[in-house]
Design an enzyme around this catalytic site. Sequence first.
Site, PDB file in Angstrom:
ATOM      1  CG  ASP A  29      -2.075   0.961   1.101  1.00  0.00           C
ATOM      2  OD1 ASP A  29      -3.232   0.514   1.000  1.00  0.00           O
ATOM      3  OD2 ASP A  29      -1.826   2.201   1.076  1.00  0.00           O
ATOM      4  CB  ILE A  30       0.823   4.251  -2.171  1.00  0.00           C
ATOM      5  CG1 ILE A  30       1.903   5.168  -2.692  1.00  0.00           C
ATOM      6  CG2 ILE A  30      -0.452   5.017  -1.870  1.00  0.00           C
ATOM      7  CD1 ILE A  30       1.591   5.742  -4.076  1.00  0.00           C
ATOM      8  CG  ASN A  86     -12.385  -0.452   3.808  1.00  0.00           C
ATOM      9  OD1 ASN A  86     -12.704  -0.885   4.920  1.00  0.00           O
ATOM     10  ND2 ASN A  86     -11.225   0.153   3.592  1.00  0.00           N
ATOM     11  CD  GLN A  93     -14.708  -0.404  -2.730  1.00  0.00           C
ATOM     12  OE1 GLN A  93     -15.870  -0.665  -2.396  1.00  0.00           O
ATOM     13  NE2 GLN A  93     -14.107  -0.986  -3.747  1.00  0.00           N
ATOM     14  CG  HIS A  99      -8.552  -2.953  -2.459  1.00  0.00           C
ATOM     15  ND1 HIS A  99      -9.452  -2.211  -3.203  1.00  0.00           N
ATOM     16  CD2 HIS A  99      -8.364  -2.274  -1.307  1.00  0.00           C
ATOM     17  CE1 HIS A  99      -9.779  -1.127  -2.538  1.00  0.00           C
ATOM     18  NE2 HIS A  99      -9.144  -1.135  -1.377  1.00  0.00           N
ATOM     19  CG  HIS A 101      -6.820  -2.708   3.084  1.00  0.00           C
ATOM     20  ND1 HIS A 101      -6.047  -1.577   2.928  1.00  0.00           N
ATOM     21  CD2 HIS A 101      -8.024  -2.411   2.525  1.00  0.00           C
ATOM     22  CE1 HIS A 101      -6.748  -0.638   2.310  1.00  0.00           C
ATOM     23  NE2 HIS A 101      -7.957  -1.120   2.052  1.00  0.00           N
TER      24      HIS A 101
HETATM   25  P1  AMP Z   1      -9.716   1.536   0.216  1.00  0.00           P
HETATM   26  O1  AMP Z   1      -9.793   2.854   0.915  1.00  0.00           O
HETATM   27  O2  AMP Z   1     -10.136   0.362   1.052  1.00  0.00           O
HETATM   28  O3  AMP Z   1     -10.387   1.589  -1.123  1.00  0.00           O
HETATM   29  O4  AMP Z   1      -8.166   1.288  -0.022  1.00  0.00           O
HETATM   30  C1  AMP Z   1      -7.459   1.839  -1.079  1.00  0.00           C
HETATM   31  C2  AMP Z   1      -6.009   1.748  -0.700  1.00  0.00           C
HETATM   32  O5  AMP Z   1      -5.250   1.904  -1.877  1.00  0.00           O
HETATM   33  C3  AMP Z   1      -5.557   2.823   0.284  1.00  0.00           C
HETATM   34  O6  AMP Z   1      -5.030   2.216   1.450  1.00  0.00           O
HETATM   35  C4  AMP Z   1      -4.500   3.592  -0.499  1.00  0.00           C
HETATM   36  O7  AMP Z   1      -3.418   4.008   0.308  1.00  0.00           O
HETATM   37  C5  AMP Z   1      -4.062   2.568  -1.532  1.00  0.00           C
HETATM   38  N1  AMP Z   1      -3.526   3.140  -2.760  1.00  0.00           N
HETATM   39  C6  AMP Z   1      -4.030   4.165  -3.481  1.00  0.00           C
HETATM   40  N2  AMP Z   1      -3.259   4.394  -4.565  1.00  0.00           N
HETATM   41  C7  AMP Z   1      -2.266   3.482  -4.522  1.00  0.00           C
HETATM   42  C8  AMP Z   1      -1.134   3.209  -5.359  1.00  0.00           C
HETATM   43  N3  AMP Z   1      -0.889   3.923  -6.478  1.00  0.00           N
HETATM   44  N4  AMP Z   1      -0.296   2.208  -5.002  1.00  0.00           N
HETATM   45  C9  AMP Z   1      -0.537   1.494  -3.879  1.00  0.00           C
HETATM   46  N5  AMP Z   1      -1.574   1.696  -3.059  1.00  0.00           N
HETATM   47  C10 AMP Z   1      -2.426   2.678  -3.369  1.00  0.00           C
END
Ligand code: AMP
Length: 113
Positions: A29-30, A86, A93, A99, A101
């Site tokens: 995760d970024i 989520n 979400q 996805h 986590h």
């Molecule tokens: P959600 O809020 O459950 O939809 O989770 C989305 C997740 O994607 C968040 O934890 C973000 O930090 C992660 N995310 C968003 N953009 C990227 C990216 N380019 N690379 C890796 N993780 C990302």
Amino acid sequence: MDCLFCKIVCGDIPARKFCEDDQVIAFHDISAQAPVHFLVLPKKHIATLNDLSEENDKLLAGHILVTAQRLAREQGCQDGFRVVMNCNDLGGQTVHHIHMHVLGQRQMHWPPG
Ligand code: AMP
Ligand code: ZN
């Protein structure tokens, strides 16, 4: 398809991928919320958990879960970790491509915020 995770799946946007097979990928995760925080997701675009098909996606859903379990162990989280999915805006979400986590290497608390 204007989907961030589809673009990561096809390589148009870079990510720290560390596992990939014919059905799923995993990347860090970024914005990590724990020392270990990665995402496991299907290569196929499914927007939310509400869009999983009972008829067609059972094996895929199970594969995501067992992949998350194996990767958590490989990342040293065998003593405990958390998985979160989520669903939709109300569920927190932000990226509408399902996805899982996986968070670990710190104490988790309940309930989540
Ligand atoms: P959600 O809020 O459950 O939809 O989770 C989305 C997740 O994607 C968040 O934890 C973000 O930090 C992660 N995310 C968003 N953009 C990227 C990216 N380019 N690379 C890796 N993780 C990302
Ligand atoms: Zn997508």
